[in-house]
Scaffold this active site. Sequence first.
Site, PDB file in Angstrom:
ATOM      1  N   GLY A 204       0.797  -1.217   0.000  1.00  0.00           N
ATOM      2  CA  GLY A 204       0.000   0.000   0.000  1.00  0.00           C
ATOM      3  C   GLY A 204       0.828   1.264   0.000  1.00  0.00           C
ATOM      4  N   LEU A 230      -4.043  -5.849  -5.152  1.00  0.00           N
ATOM      5  CA  LEU A 230      -3.092  -4.746  -5.020  1.00  0.00           C
ATOM      6  C   LEU A 230      -1.782  -5.230  -4.406  1.00  0.00           C
ATOM      7  CD1 LEU A 230      -2.542  -1.702  -5.277  1.00  0.00           C
ATOM      8  CD2 LEU A 230      -3.464  -1.442  -2.956  1.00  0.00           C
ATOM      9  N   ASP A 231      -0.670  -5.013  -5.123  1.00  0.00           N
ATOM     10  CA  ASP A 231       0.681  -5.328  -4.655  1.00  0.00           C
ATOM     11  C   ASP A 231       0.887  -6.809  -4.361  1.00  0.00           C
ATOM     12  OD1 ASP A 231       1.210  -2.612  -4.803  1.00  0.00           O
ATOM     13  OD2 ASP A 231       0.755  -2.259  -2.688  1.00  0.00           O
ATOM     14  N   GLU A 232       0.118  -7.680  -5.015  1.00  0.00           N
ATOM     15  CA  GLU A 232       0.263  -9.112  -4.763  1.00  0.00           C
ATOM     16  C   GLU A 232       0.469  -9.910  -6.049  1.00  0.00           C
ATOM     17  OE1 GLU A 232      -2.559 -10.915  -2.198  1.00  0.00           O
ATOM     18  OE2 GLU A 232      -2.325  -9.437  -0.593  1.00  0.00           O
TER      19      GLU A 232
END
Length: 287
Positions: A204, A230-232
């Site tokens: 994040g 998100l961000d994975e």
Amino acid sequence: MEAGRVEHVLTLDCAEAPGIVHAVSGFLLEQGCDILDNHQFGERTQGHFFMRVHFSSVGDAGTVALLREAFAPVARQWAMDWQLREHGAKRKVLIMVSKFGHCLNDLLFRARSGELPVDIVAVVSNHTDHQGLVEWHGIPFHHVPVTAATKPAAEARLLELIDAHEAELVVLARYMQVLSDSLTRQLDGRAINIHHSFLPSFKGAKPYHQAYARGVKTVGATAHYVNSELDEGPIIAQQVVEVDHTYGPADLVAAGRDTECKALSNAVKWHCEGRVILQGNRTVVLR
């Protein structure tokens, strides 16, 4: 390279079984090819096999199409997912950026110097801060502002630009907008993001500030494929740098910039060289 010979890269993956290497090397021998470099990996826990072969053949630039046609029966026999490309062929890349320009500048320099096998066909930004830099490099710059109300139209415009420039890869070089699920699905496997953290830690916003609050002794960056989480997305490359208790949040941000540039450029290079193979939420990087 010897006169009258051209180089190619074959990348493949399939279920692991005896005889795959023999089938590939036998095919190349029958075609009069010479293997220059080979990387392979058998994933025992999941029974999957990955291979990247760099080889040369007699012929010219049109030979790769003939080799693709000849290899197709072998690929069908082993149920392979595969690509066969001319070695060194530049991939068309569209870069997206917001206000932080260090990753953009690094990619522009590496592309211009020939370090990356890419043709940067356009840069898209929700700000105009880097328009002069991009146009100095002779690359089209597209300003596409984004607000909550205009996001669907902005993403539709982005897809139009990707198609118009025939971009094969989209690189988010510190593009500070979250892409919609619909857009990430359409860009599956062909969009790379740089996250200014050594994922999976500190996801994040403001990860360096999170790192400072935890008193970390290393900070880093992660380049990964974009997906709806998100961000994975599947991780391609990571870089770290040592820090200590004297580093404030601003110092950590500064220390992390080089890791961001290096992780992203490595990911772009490996992707464009056909070294990265997706396996679910993981990647296999043959290098």
